[in-house]
Design a protein around this motif. Structure first.
Motif, PDB file in Angstrom:
ATOM      1  N   SER A   1       0.843  -1.199   0.000  1.00 38.55           N
ATOM      2  CA  SER A   1       0.000   0.000   0.000  1.00 38.55           C
ATOM      3  C   SER A   1       0.875   1.243   0.000  1.00 38.55           C
ATOM      4  CB  SER A   1      -0.915   0.005   1.221  1.00 38.55           C
ATOM      5  OG  SER A   1      -1.814  -1.073   1.195  1.00 38.55           O
ATOM      6  N   ALA A   2       0.633   2.112  -0.986  1.00 43.65           N
ATOM      7  CA  ALA A   2       1.435   3.326  -1.156  1.00 43.65           C
ATOM      8  C   ALA A   2       0.868   4.082  -2.351  1.00 43.65           C
ATOM      9  CB  ALA A   2       2.903   2.973  -1.427  1.00 43.65           C
ATOM     10  N   VAL A   3       1.443   5.241  -2.608  1.00 38.64           N
ATOM     11  CA  VAL A   3       1.147   5.952  -3.848  1.00 38.64           C
ATOM     12  C   VAL A   3       2.255   5.625  -4.838  1.00 38.64           C
ATOM     13  CG1 VAL A   3       0.879   8.197  -4.965  1.00 38.64           C
ATOM     14  CG2 VAL A   3      -0.093   7.812  -2.690  1.00 38.64           C
ATOM     15  N   TYR A   4       1.870   5.152  -5.998  1.00 36.10           N
ATOM     16  CA  TYR A   4       2.833   4.802  -7.033  1.00 36.10           C
ATOM     17  C   TYR A   4       2.874   5.944  -8.049  1.00 36.10           C
ATOM     18  CZ  TYR A   4       3.201   0.270  -4.917  1.00 36.10           C
ATOM     19  OH  TYR A   4       3.458  -0.739  -4.009  1.00 36.10           O
ATOM     20  N   LEU A   5       4.042   6.533  -8.179  1.00 37.28           N
ATOM     21  CA  LEU A   5       4.232   7.700  -9.032  1.00 37.28           C
ATOM     22  C   LEU A   5       5.013   7.326 -10.284  1.00 37.28           C
ATOM     23  CD1 LEU A   5       5.309  10.117  -6.176  1.00 37.28           C
ATOM     24  CD2 LEU A   5       3.189  10.285  -7.459  1.00 37.28           C
ATOM     25  N   CYS A   6       4.584   7.892 -11.385  1.00 39.71           N
ATOM     26  CA  CYS A   6       5.284   7.717 -12.643  1.00 39.71           C
ATOM     27  C   CYS A   6       5.816   9.077 -13.079  1.00 39.71           C
ATOM     28  CB  CYS A   6       4.323   7.154 -13.692  1.00 39.71           C
ATOM     29  SG  CYS A   6       5.014   7.023 -15.344  1.00 39.71           S
ATOM     30  N   ALA A   7       6.962   9.090 -13.698  1.00 39.03           N
ATOM     31  CA  ALA A   7       7.534  10.332 -14.217  1.00 39.03           C
ATOM     32  C   ALA A   7       8.160  10.064 -15.575  1.00 39.03           C
ATOM     33  CB  ALA A   7       8.578  10.889 -13.256  1.00 39.03           C
ATOM     34  N   SER A   8       8.240  11.089 -16.392  1.00 40.98           N
ATOM     35  CA  SER A   8       8.956  10.949 -17.662  1.00 40.98           C
ATOM     36  C   SER A   8       9.848  12.158 -17.879  1.00 40.98           C
ATOM     37  CB  SER A   8       7.974  10.789 -18.835  1.00 40.98           C
ATOM     38  OG  SER A   8       7.246  11.985 -19.085  1.00 40.98           O
ATOM     39  N   SER A   9      10.856  11.979 -18.683  1.00 36.64           N
ATOM     40  CA  SER A   9      11.751  13.101 -19.004  1.00 36.64           C
ATOM     41  C   SER A   9      12.172  13.002 -20.469  1.00 36.64           C
ATOM     42  CB  SER A   9      12.975  13.119 -18.088  1.00 36.64           C
ATOM     43  OG  SER A   9      13.784  11.992 -18.277  1.00 36.64           O
ATOM     44  N   LEU A  10      12.481  14.166 -21.021  1.00 35.70           N
ATOM     45  CA  LEU A  10      12.817  14.248 -22.440  1.00 35.70           C
ATOM     46  C   LEU A  10      14.148  13.573 -22.727  1.00 35.70           C
ATOM     47  CD1 LEU A  10      11.895  15.404 -25.138  1.00 35.70           C
ATOM     48  CD2 LEU A  10      13.070  17.531 -24.551  1.00 35.70           C
ATOM     49  N   ALA A  11      15.076  13.787 -21.827  1.00 30.25           N
ATOM     50  CA  ALA A  11      16.406  13.235 -22.017  1.00 30.25           C
ATOM     51  C   ALA A  11      16.728  12.321 -20.850  1.00 30.25           C
ATOM     52  CB  ALA A  11      17.434  14.349 -22.117  1.00 30.25           C
ATOM     53  N   VAL A  12      17.738  11.517 -21.059  1.00 30.75           N
ATOM     54  CA  VAL A  12      18.186  10.633 -19.993  1.00 30.75           C
ATOM     55  C   VAL A  12      19.332  11.306 -19.255  1.00 30.75           C
ATOM     56  CG1 VAL A  12      19.223   8.423 -19.488  1.00 30.75           C
ATOM     57  CG2 VAL A  12      17.467   8.591 -21.244  1.00 30.75           C
ATOM     58  N   GLY A  13      19.109  11.626 -18.005  1.00 31.88           N
ATOM     59  CA  GLY A  13      20.147  12.253 -17.207  1.00 31.88           C
ATOM     60  C   GLY A  13      20.149  13.760 -17.331  1.00 31.88           C
ATOM     61  N   GLY A  14      20.193  14.421 -16.207  1.00 28.85           N
ATOM     62  CA  GLY A  14      20.315  15.870 -16.192  1.00 28.85           C
ATOM     63  C   GLY A  14      19.083  16.630 -16.615  1.00 28.85           C
ATOM     64  N   ALA A  15      17.967  15.963 -16.666  1.00 23.78           N
ATOM     65  CA  ALA A  15      16.748  16.617 -17.146  1.00 23.78           C
ATOM     66  C   ALA A  15      15.660  16.585 -16.081  1.00 23.78           C
ATOM     67  CB  ALA A  15      16.248  15.929 -18.407  1.00 23.78           C
ATOM     68  N   GLU A  16      14.804  17.571 -16.147  1.00 20.65           N
ATOM     69  CA  GLU A  16      13.664  17.625 -15.243  1.00 20.65           C
ATOM     70  C   GLU A  16      12.773  16.417 -15.480  1.00 20.65           C
ATOM     71  OE1 GLU A  16      11.323  21.062 -15.945  1.00 20.65           O
ATOM     72  OE2 GLU A  16       9.602  20.338 -14.813  1.00 20.65           O
ATOM     73  N   GLN A  17      12.285  15.841 -14.391  1.00 24.28           N
ATOM     74  CA  GLN A  17      11.326  14.755 -14.506  1.00 24.28           C
ATOM     75  C   GLN A  17       9.932  15.326 -14.240  1.00 24.28           C
ATOM     76  OE1 GLN A  17      12.361  11.154 -12.381  1.00 24.28           O
ATOM     77  NE2 GLN A  17      14.510  11.317 -12.953  1.00 24.28           N
ATOM     78  N   PHE A  18       9.007  14.968 -15.092  1.00 25.85           N
ATOM     79  CA  PHE A  18       7.629  15.415 -14.971  1.00 25.85           C
ATOM     80  C   PHE A  18       6.821  14.269 -14.369  1.00 25.85           C
ATOM     81  CE2 PHE A  18       7.747  19.381 -17.375  1.00 25.85           C
ATOM     82  CZ  PHE A  18       8.940  19.250 -18.051  1.00 25.85           C
ATOM     83  N   PHE A  19       6.172  14.557 -13.249  1.00 26.92           N
ATOM     84  CA  PHE A  19       5.465  13.506 -12.522  1.00 26.92           C
ATOM     85  C   PHE A  19       3.973  13.494 -12.825  1.00 26.92           C
ATOM     86  CE2 PHE A  19       8.293  11.486  -9.428  1.00 26.92           C
ATOM     87  CZ  PHE A  19       9.430  12.240  -9.594  1.00 26.92           C
ATOM     88  N   GLY A  20       3.415  12.300 -12.820  1.00 22.52           N
ATOM     89  CA  GLY A  20       1.982  12.136 -12.886  1.00 22.52           C
ATOM     90  C   GLY A  20       1.367  12.296 -11.509  1.00 22.52           C
ATOM     91  N   PRO A  21       0.041  12.257 -11.418  1.00 21.64           N
ATOM     92  CA  PRO A  21      -0.645  12.454 -10.139  1.00 21.64           C
ATOM     93  C   PRO A  21      -0.563  11.260  -9.205  1.00 21.64           C
ATOM     94  CG  PRO A  21      -2.230  12.000 -11.856  1.00 21.64           C
ATOM     95  CD  PRO A  21      -0.909  12.117 -12.531  1.00 21.64           C
ATOM     96  N   GLY A  22      -0.131  10.128  -9.742  1.00 22.05           N
ATOM     97  CA  GLY A  22       0.019   8.948  -8.898  1.00 22.05           C
ATOM     98  C   GLY A  22      -1.211   8.073  -8.851  1.00 22.05           C
ATOM     99  N   THR A  23      -0.981   6.814  -8.490  1.00 22.79           N
ATOM    100  CA  THR A  23      -2.058   5.868  -8.195  1.00 22.79           C
ATOM    101  C   THR A  23      -1.921   5.482  -6.732  1.00 22.79           C
ATOM    102  OG1 THR A  23      -2.197   4.922 -10.414  1.00 22.79           O
ATOM    103  CG2 THR A  23      -2.972   3.556  -8.581  1.00 22.79           C
ATOM    104  N   ARG A  24      -3.001   5.715  -5.983  1.00 20.64           N
ATOM    105  CA  ARG A  24      -2.977   5.312  -4.569  1.00 20.64           C
ATOM    106  C   ARG A  24      -3.464   3.879  -4.477  1.00 20.64           C
ATOM    107  NH1 ARG A  24      -2.559   8.162  -0.089  1.00 20.64           N
ATOM    108  NH2 ARG A  24      -3.022  10.125  -1.154  1.00 20.64           N
ATOM    109  N   LEU A  25      -2.570   2.972  -4.102  1.00 16.59           N
ATOM    110  CA  LEU A  25      -2.906   1.556  -3.978  1.00 16.59           C
ATOM    111  C   LEU A  25      -3.123   1.231  -2.513  1.00 16.59           C
ATOM    112  CD1 LEU A  25      -3.161  -1.333  -5.160  1.00 16.59           C
ATOM    113  CD2 LEU A  25      -0.703  -1.583  -4.748  1.00 16.59           C
ATOM    114  N   THR A  26      -4.272   0.624  -2.239  1.00 15.33           N
ATOM    115  CA  THR A  26      -4.579   0.168  -0.881  1.00 15.33           C
ATOM    116  C   THR A  26      -4.832  -1.328  -0.933  1.00 15.33           C
ATOM    117  OG1 THR A  26      -5.602   2.294  -0.334  1.00 15.33           O
ATOM    118  CG2 THR A  26      -6.092   0.419   1.118  1.00 15.33           C
ATOM    119  N   VAL A  27      -4.057  -2.065  -0.178  1.00 16.13           N
ATOM    120  CA  VAL A  27      -4.215  -3.517  -0.114  1.00 16.13           C
ATOM    121  C   VAL A  27      -4.824  -3.852   1.244  1.00 16.13           C
ATOM    122  CG1 VAL A  27      -3.084  -5.751  -0.271  1.00 16.13           C
ATOM    123  CG2 VAL A  27      -2.206  -3.816  -1.598  1.00 16.13           C
ATOM    124  N   LEU A  28      -6.014  -4.429   1.201  1.00 15.38           N
ATOM    125  CA  LEU A  28      -6.738  -4.742   2.445  1.00 15.38           C
ATOM    126  C   LEU A  28      -6.352  -6.101   3.001  1.00 15.38           C
ATOM    127  CD1 LEU A  28     -10.245  -3.436   1.372  1.00 15.38           C
ATOM    128  CD2 LEU A  28      -8.491  -2.228   2.694  1.00 15.38           C
TER     129      LEU A  28
END
Lengths: 114, 111
Positions: free
Chosen positions: A87-114
């Motif tokens: 259980s956690a928030v799973y965040l995804c990010a992407s960047s234009l270049a590999v290394g040294g570049a800003e990462q743009f994050f998504g809003p996340g998926t909140r996973l709850t395991v009961l």
């Protein structure tokens, strides 16, 4: 101008079930990252892709976790036999270049395991 | 595991005051980045400072980097209630391109 999107925004599942979390990166971004964030903590790296291949999966906690990016765009994080500790928030990010570049994050998926 | 630590863990100030957050890290880096997060969801990139830079400005933000001390600071001047959020520093190491985040500083700006 679409940013990084993630679906679902919330996922509730039962212990032992299988879940898939989806990430749509910004178009044209080569690199895609998955992070996991527990309550009150900073995000922790799981895996990153450069194109279609997983360039570094050293952050995956165990073999129940797997991620794919078959066409170099959308990525799916797959968790088998879920446990309450997943259980956690799973965040995804992407960047234009590999290394040294800003990462743009998504809003996340909140996973709850009961 | 977290790369570094942020100090303070929580900060409460009045609108108009300046807010300073500090970050320490452990290993060599290519760059250090600061992110902001509202309500525990998506992070917004604020500023990136490279290992050969010492100071960088962006609007009301000022970031410093001291690689000899393995530390950075983020200064927000003339704070606003809308600055209330969690702030994270993240380092990009020499070996990889993923970010290693600190534990964050929770900033509250009271109107």
């Amino acid at each position: 101008g679409a940013g990084v999107s993630q679906t679902p925004s919330n996922k509730v599942t039962e212990k032992g079930k299988y879940v898939e979390l989806r990430c749509d990166p910004i178009s044209g971004h080569t690199a895609l990252y998955w992070y996991r964030q527990s309550l009150g903590q900073g995000p922790e790296f799981l895996i990153y892709f450069q194109g279609t291949g997983a360039a570094d999966d050293s952050g995956l906690p165990n073999d129940r976790f797997f991620a794919v990016r078959p066409e170099g765009s959308v990525s799916t994080l797959k968790i088998q036999r879920t446990e309450r500790g997943d259980s956690a928030v799973y965040l995804c990010a992407s960047s234009l270049a590999v290394g040294g570049a800003e990462q743009f994050f998504g809003p996340g998926t909140r996973l709850t395991v009961l | 595991s977290q790369q570094g630590e942020e100090d303070p863990q929580a900060l409460s100030i009045q609108e108009g005051e300046n807010a300073t957050m500090n970050c320490s890290y452990k290993t060599s880096i290519n760059n250090l980045q600061w992110y902001r997060q509202n309500s525990g969801r998506g992070l917004v990139h604020l500023i990136l400072i490279r290992s050969n830079e010492r100071e960088k400005h962006s609007g009301r933000l000022r970031v410093t980097l001291d690689t000899s001390k393995k530390s950075s600071s983020l200064l927000i001047t003339a704070s606003r209630a809308a600055d209330t959020a969690s702030y994270f520093c993240a380092t990009e190491g020499n070996a990889g391109n993923m970010l290693t985040f600190g534990g964050g500083t929770r900033l509250m700006v009271k109107p």
